[in-house]
Design an enzyme around this catalytic site. Structure first.
Site, mmCIF file in Angstrom:
data_model
loop_
_atom_site.group_PDB
_atom_site.id
_atom_site.type_symbol
_atom_site.label_atom_id
_atom_site.label_comp_id
_atom_site.label_asym_id
_atom_site.label_seq_id
_atom_site.Cartn_x
_atom_site.Cartn_y
_atom_site.Cartn_z
ATOM 1 N N HIS A 229 38.363 43.890 29.931
ATOM 2 C CA HIS A 229 38.175 43.245 31.238
ATOM 3 C C HIS A 229 37.116 42.152 31.086
ATOM 4 C CE1 HIS A 229 38.214 42.703 35.474
ATOM 5 N NE2 HIS A 229 37.581 43.774 35.890
ATOM 6 N N HIS A 268 47.430 39.067 30.164
ATOM 7 C CA HIS A 268 46.936 39.408 31.501
ATOM 8 C C HIS A 268 47.900 40.379 32.155
ATOM 9 C CE1 HIS A 268 45.290 38.917 35.548
ATOM 10 N NE2 HIS A 268 44.231 38.459 34.929
ATOM 11 N N ASP A 324 38.981 34.299 30.206
ATOM 12 C CA ASP A 324 37.909 34.581 29.238
ATOM 13 C C ASP A 324 38.025 33.804 27.944
ATOM 14 O OD1 ASP A 324 38.259 37.774 30.556
ATOM 15 O OD2 ASP A 324 36.434 36.575 30.713
HETATM 16 C C1 SDX Z 1 40.267 39.860 32.859
HETATM 17 O O1 SDX Z 1 43.188 41.969 36.190
HETATM 18 C C2 SDX Z 1 42.490 40.903 36.312
HETATM 19 O O2 SDX Z 1 42.661 40.095 37.206
HETATM 20 C C3 SDX Z 1 41.416 40.726 35.262
HETATM 21 C C4 SDX Z 1 40.692 39.385 35.270
HETATM 22 C C5 SDX Z 1 39.887 39.212 36.517
HETATM 23 O O3 SDX Z 1 39.626 38.048 36.890
HETATM 24 O O4 SDX Z 1 39.409 40.230 37.067
HETATM 25 O O5 SDX Z 1 41.645 38.338 35.188
HETATM 26 C C6 SDX Z 1 39.739 39.272 34.101
HETATM 27 O O6 SDX Z 1 40.016 41.009 32.606
HETATM 28 C C7 SDX Z 1 41.150 39.013 31.984
HETATM 29 C C8 SDX Z 1 41.664 39.811 30.742
HETATM 30 C C9 SDX Z 1 40.550 39.787 29.683
HETATM 31 N N1 SDX Z 1 40.934 40.693 28.551
HETATM 32 C C10 SDX Z 1 41.276 40.193 27.364
HETATM 33 O O7 SDX Z 1 41.405 38.994 27.115
HETATM 34 C C11 SDX Z 1 41.507 41.268 26.296
HETATM 35 C C12 SDX Z 1 42.780 40.937 25.533
HETATM 36 N N2 SDX Z 1 43.939 41.129 26.457
HETATM 37 C C13 SDX Z 1 44.648 42.373 26.375
HETATM 38 O O8 SDX Z 1 43.820 43.483 26.122
HETATM 39 C C14 SDX Z 1 45.668 42.532 27.487
HETATM 40 O O9 SDX Z 1 46.369 41.366 27.567
HETATM 41 C C15 SDX Z 1 45.225 42.936 28.880
HETATM 42 C C16 SDX Z 1 44.368 44.136 28.876
HETATM 43 C C17 SDX Z 1 44.523 41.812 29.554
HETATM 44 C C18 SDX Z 1 46.497 43.252 29.640
HETATM 45 O O10 SDX Z 1 46.989 44.402 29.038
HETATM 46 P P1 SDX Z 1 48.444 44.900 29.321
HETATM 47 O O11 SDX Z 1 48.786 44.745 30.767
HETATM 48 O O12 SDX Z 1 48.632 46.244 28.696
HETATM 49 O O13 SDX Z 1 49.291 43.863 28.521
HETATM 50 P P2 SDX Z 1 50.842 43.881 28.545
HETATM 51 O O14 SDX Z 1 51.378 45.187 28.993
HETATM 52 O O15 SDX Z 1 51.265 42.676 29.305
HETATM 53 O O16 SDX Z 1 51.184 43.763 26.982
HETATM 54 C C19 SDX Z 1 52.488 43.439 26.643
HETATM 55 C C20 SDX Z 1 52.519 43.400 25.122
HETATM 56 C C21 SDX Z 1 52.054 44.676 24.441
HETATM 57 O O17 SDX Z 1 52.690 44.680 23.178
HETATM 58 P P3 SDX Z 1 54.022 45.622 22.969
HETATM 59 O O18 SDX Z 1 53.555 47.046 23.259
HETATM 60 O O19 SDX Z 1 55.047 45.125 23.968
HETATM 61 O O20 SDX Z 1 54.425 45.405 21.547
HETATM 62 O O21 SDX Z 1 51.615 42.386 24.649
HETATM 63 C C22 SDX Z 1 50.645 42.984 23.800
HETATM 64 C C23 SDX Z 1 50.592 44.439 24.160
HETATM 65 O O22 SDX Z 1 50.114 45.179 23.057
HETATM 66 N N3 SDX Z 1 49.385 42.321 24.106
HETATM 67 C C24 SDX Z 1 48.641 41.702 23.204
HETATM 68 C C25 SDX Z 1 47.559 41.169 23.913
HETATM 69 N N4 SDX Z 1 47.683 41.473 25.219
HETATM 70 C C26 SDX Z 1 48.816 42.194 25.328
HETATM 71 N N5 SDX Z 1 48.797 41.558 21.861
HETATM 72 C C27 SDX Z 1 47.826 40.845 21.231
HETATM 73 N N6 SDX Z 1 46.746 40.294 21.858
HETATM 74 C C28 SDX Z 1 46.590 40.438 23.188
HETATM 75 N N7 SDX Z 1 45.542 39.899 23.804
#
Ligand code: SDX
Length: 389
Positions: A229, A268, A324
């Site tokens: 997050h 996201h 971020d």
């Molecule tokens: C914020 O919710 C909000 O509004 C949050 C925020 C706010 O203003 O409050 O916008 C702020 O928290 C932004 C996010 C910051 N976090 C990061 O940048 C950390 C990296 N991102 C990931 O951890 C991830 O994208 C999340 C946590 C943000 C979202 O996670 P999800 O919902 O589980 O992602 P998803 O289900 O859409 O993933 C789909 C696929 C998965 O792979 P498969 O299982 O399909 O093979 O994409 C992959 C995930 O493993 N994936 C990534 C990835 N994010 C998702 N793979 C590599 N790198 C990434 N960053």
């Protein structure tokens, strides 16, 4: 497993609440605070004006903004015992840990904050907390460095005051470059609210028990601290440093695709398109670097984004830069250490947390949080004496 309850794996998140504060269209990349597009607010507004909008539902008149600014300005000081609380932390305590503890501790300094159904009291506590967040963040930062605290200077604007409390040394008065103050104000606006994200959900869930707002926001700060997050902005800089040069990007990307790590600052829960805030931050970065000089890590970030946006793995999963990905590069150019990046996120998000908390308190149909669970454990069975186990 035999005996375990069965459930429908197609479980989807059900709506947790109703709100009129922020609207997001994740596919179209739209973000609006009380109906105003984030692009227009970033260009034309200020952080305190946006905080007023989030909390009151309308942009303030000149007189309302003047009163609001006065109310915030004259609540920036902390009780000296709060300073002693911060003094009690180790020198290397993470500022987010200090912020979470000190914000929650404010509930003990203002016990009247528990009168959450009194509108005037809510207004007072909300102004108090928005005003004190920069002071708490700056004191935590100065504590880490072993430097004397700089008390608020109520002649300065909200954002200038924050910079002065962080960086002022022996100069008679701290002069921040107005272009940097503007860039920081825009960053605070971009972080001000974001619908039902993890930390706002924590604030609403804790707030639904009718606890005071300081305790509810303290819980939100804890959620924001996590690297998935708000902690992602700090993690992005560590990731860029570890990559080191653009030559190492292909190898890094292969590691991400092999599941070894995530590309921090990408992806996201809601945006399956470019995060509109990331676009604005990228432009603000150019303005900041024109003053501070380009952050050498920018080249790696730009190349990383270019390669990722052309790679099937990221395209198929609709992974784009989020808020971020670039913010840390600006914070670093503004001389903030990485462990302060999420503190900046928390200061920006405070008006959003409080607007959502206030909306929750006034929603007569909102009940105490009690999310559904899917039971996957054993169903009823007989107790087995230890001699038979
Ligand atoms: C914020 O919710 C909000 O509004 C949050 C925020 C706010 O203003 O409050 O916008 C702020 O928290 C932004 C996010 C910051 N976090 C990061 O940048 C950390 C990296 N991102 C990931 O951890 C991830 O994208 C999340 C946590 C943000 C979202 O996670 P999800 O919902 O589980 O992602 P998803 O289900 O859409 O993933 C789909 C696929 C998965 O792979 P498969 O299982 O399909 O093979 O994409 C992959 C995930 O493993 N994936 C990534 C990835 N994010 C998702 N793979 C590599 N790198 C990434 N960053």
């Amino acid at each position: 497993e035999p005996g375990l309850a069965t459930y429908d794996p197609g479980f989807v998140n059900t709506a947790s609440c109703r709100s009129a504060v922020t609207y997001i269209d994740g596919d179209a990349g739209i973000l609006e605070y009380r109906g105003y597009p984030i692009e227009q607010l970033a260009e034309h507004s200020t952080f305190l004006e946006v905080a007023y909008l989030l909390l009151n539902g309308e942009l303030p008149t000149a007189a309302e903004l003047e009163q609001w600014t006065h109310d915030i300005t004259y609540h920036t000081f902390l009780h000296e015992n709060v300073k002693q609380l911060i003094e009690g932390f180790r020198y290397d305590a993470h500022p987010m840990g200090m912020l979470m503890a000190s914000v929650s501790a404010l509930s003990t300094f203002y016990p009247d904050a528990r009168e959450i159904h009194d509108a005037d009291n809510r207004k007072l506590q909300i102004a108090r907390l928005i005003a004190k967040m920069p002071t708490l963040g700056a004191f935590a930062y100065r504590h880490q460095l072993g430097k004397p605290y700089v008390y608020p200077d109520n002649r300065l604007s909200y954002t200038e005051n924050f910079l002065a409390m962080l960086f002022k040394m022996s100069e008679p008065s701290y002069q921040a470059d107005p272009r940097l103050v503007k860039a920081l104000d825009i960053l605070l606006i971009l972080h001000a609210d974001h619908e039902q994200n993890c930390s706002t959900n924590a604030v609403r869930s804790v707030g639904s028990s009718e606890v005071d707002p300081y305790s509810a926001v303290g819980a939100g700060i804890g959620a924001l601290f996590g690297p998935l997050h708000g902690g992602a902005n700090e993690a992005v800089l560590a990731m860029l440093r570890r990559i080191g040069t653009t030559d190492n990007i292909p190898g890094f990307i292969e590691g991400v695709k092999a599941g070894k790590e995530k590309l921090m600052g990408f992806g996201h829960r809601v945006y399956k398109n470019y995060d509109p805030r990331a676009k604005i931050i990228k432009k603000a970065a150019d303005d900041v670097f024109a003053v501070t000089g380009v952050n050498p890590l920018l080249e790696i970030a730009l190349e990383l984004e270019k390669i990722a946006l052309e790679d099937e793995y990221f395209v198929k999963r609709k992974l784009y830069p989020n808020v971020d990905f670039y913010s840390g590069l600006i914070y670093e150019a503004l001389q903030f250490p990485p462990e302060m990046f999420t503190v900046l996120f928390a200061i920006g998000r405070t008006p959003g947390w409080l607007a959502q908390w206030s909306e929750l308190v006034q929603d007569k149909e909102q009940k105490i949080a009690r999310p559904k669970q899917i039971y996957t454990g054993h169903r009823t069975r007989e107790f087995t004496p230890i001699s038979e186990r």
